[in-house]
Design an enzyme around this catalytic site. Structure first.
Site, PDB file in Angstrom:
ATOM      1  N   ASP A 195      43.647  93.907  43.496  1.00  0.00           N
ATOM      2  CA  ASP A 195      42.714  93.352  42.513  1.00  0.00           C
ATOM      3  C   ASP A 195      41.486  94.258  42.444  1.00  0.00           C
ATOM      4  O   ASP A 195      40.702  94.332  43.396  1.00  0.00           O
ATOM      5  CB  ASP A 195      42.307  91.928  42.931  1.00  0.00           C
ATOM      6  CG  ASP A 195      41.461  91.262  41.851  1.00  0.00           C
ATOM      7  OD1 ASP A 195      40.400  91.810  41.498  1.00  0.00           O
ATOM      8  OD2 ASP A 195      41.873  90.211  41.351  1.00  0.00           O
TER       9      ASP A 195
ATOM     10  N   ARG B 263      41.395  83.941  32.123  1.00  0.00           N
ATOM     11  CA  ARG B 263      42.742  83.538  31.756  1.00  0.00           C
ATOM     12  C   ARG B 263      42.885  82.034  31.866  1.00  0.00           C
ATOM     13  O   ARG B 263      42.627  81.448  32.914  1.00  0.00           O
ATOM     14  CB  ARG B 263      43.747  84.239  32.679  1.00  0.00           C
ATOM     15  CG  ARG B 263      45.182  84.035  32.212  1.00  0.00           C
ATOM     16  CD  ARG B 263      46.103  85.009  32.871  1.00  0.00           C
ATOM     17  NE  ARG B 263      46.377  84.639  34.249  1.00  0.00           N
ATOM     18  CZ  ARG B 263      47.513  84.895  34.872  1.00  0.00           C
ATOM     19  NH1 ARG B 263      48.465  85.557  34.258  1.00  0.00           N
ATOM     20  NH2 ARG B 263      47.681  84.534  36.110  1.00  0.00           N
TER      21      ARG B 263
ATOM     22  N   THR C 271      47.907  78.149  29.525  1.00  0.00           N
ATOM     23  CA  THR C 271      48.529  78.931  28.442  1.00  0.00           C
ATOM     24  C   THR C 271      48.730  80.387  28.852  1.00  0.00           C
ATOM     25  O   THR C 271      49.470  81.126  28.213  1.00  0.00           O
ATOM     26  CB  THR C 271      47.639  78.921  27.187  1.00  0.00           C
ATOM     27  OG1 THR C 271      46.408  79.586  27.512  1.00  0.00           O
ATOM     28  CG2 THR C 271      47.323  77.501  26.739  1.00  0.00           C
TER      29      THR C 271
ATOM     30  N   ASP D 229      38.052  92.520  43.054  1.00  0.00           N
ATOM     31  CA  ASP D 229      37.821  92.183  44.464  1.00  0.00           C
ATOM     32  C   ASP D 229      37.515  93.432  45.284  1.00  0.00           C
ATOM     33  O   ASP D 229      36.645  93.419  46.162  1.00  0.00           O
ATOM     34  CB  ASP D 229      39.043  91.478  45.056  1.00  0.00           C
ATOM     35  CG  ASP D 229      39.122  90.019  44.618  1.00  0.00           C
ATOM     36  OD1 ASP D 229      38.102  89.481  44.137  1.00  0.00           O
ATOM     37  OD2 ASP D 229      40.209  89.425  44.748  1.00  0.00           O
TER      38      ASP D 229
HETATM   39  N1  URA Z   1      44.076  93.219  37.580  1.00  0.00           N
HETATM   40  C1  URA Z   1      43.857  93.831  38.765  1.00  0.00           C
HETATM   41  O1  URA Z   1      42.733  93.922  39.226  1.00  0.00           O
HETATM   42  N2  URA Z   1      44.920  94.339  39.415  1.00  0.00           N
HETATM   43  C2  URA Z   1      46.170  94.271  38.941  1.00  0.00           C
HETATM   44  O2  URA Z   1      47.089  94.764  39.587  1.00  0.00           O
HETATM   45  C3  URA Z   1      46.371  93.614  37.706  1.00  0.00           C
HETATM   46  C4  URA Z   1      45.304  93.104  37.046  1.00  0.00           C
END
Ligand code: URA
Length: 213
Positions: A204, A108, A112, A207
């Site tokens: 995430d 990302r 932007t 992670d």
């Molecule tokens: N990506 C993720 O890993 N978790 C989210 O909640 C949103 C995007």
């Protein structure tokens, strides 16, 4: 299983929901989380392939001849979006053993907020295959939409997606651009927080899969 809209299926099977509940738990360790992602990917693959066409072929059992159904038509390409989509790959391939695999890497742009592609490697014949796109979290829908753009530019005509959790905003964004993409998920959660995380979600996914932070 409940079909919430023409192109979204929520797999509400008790096994899927049980595994999802374990994944949401912040106490679930990386090793177990990784296993659960793959197990859930198997269950979602079962659903997303439900409409693959079959043909009758004649075989001989040890006792007599009979006709049996066999999957016909287009071959499959499985395409994880890096990096969290990789966590689902083994589970999907355990059912679709002959599938080819492509990869789409997007990051990302923090100014932007739009996805930028940094790695794309697709099977040369992706145009002739049914594509199953993998990303555990369909959040804003920006990455998924960009990934489908890439696949269609490469000639793909049939794209489905497996996600573990989707936000309503993400599904809307994807289907505004690509209404033909059937999405199979284990849950559609409440929405997105101010950082673009799905809530209640599971955090995430990358992670939690790889133990990074
Ligand atoms: N990506 C993720 O890993 N978790 C989210 O909640 C949103 C995007």
């Amino acid at each position: 299983m409940s079909v919430t809209a023409a192109r979204v299926t929520v797999v509400d099977h008790p096994l899927a929901q049980h595994k999802l509940g374990l994944m949401r738990d912040a106490e679930t360790p990386t090793q177990f989380f990784r296993q659960l992602v793959n197990e859930l990917a198997v269950l979602l693959t079962y659903e997303v392939t439900k409409d693959l066409s079959v043909e009758e072929v004649e075989i001989a059992t040890p006792l007599e001849r009979m006709t049996v159904p066999r999957i016909s038509g287009k071959k499959v390409a499985v395409v994880p979006i890096l990096r969290a989509g990789i966590g689902m790959l083994d589970g999907v391939l355990s059912l679709l053993t002959a599938a080819r695999v492509g990869f789409i890497g997007l990051y990302r742009n923090e100014e932007t907020l739009q996805p930028v592609e940094y790695y794309v490697k697709l099977p040369a014949d992706v145009a002739e295959r049914d594509v199953i796109l993998l990303d555990p979290m369909l959040a804003t829908g920006n990455s998924t939409t960009a990934a489908v753009d890439i696949l269609k530019r490469a000639g793909a005509q049939s794209v489905r997606m497996i996600a573990i959790i989707a936000a309503p905003e993400g599904i809307e964004r994807l289907h505004a651009a690509h209404s033909d993409v059937h999405v199979v998920v284990a849950s559609i959660d409440r929405g997105l927080d101010e950082r673009g995380y799905i809530v209640p979600g599971l955090g995430d996914a990358g992670d939690r899969l790889y133990g990074t932070k």
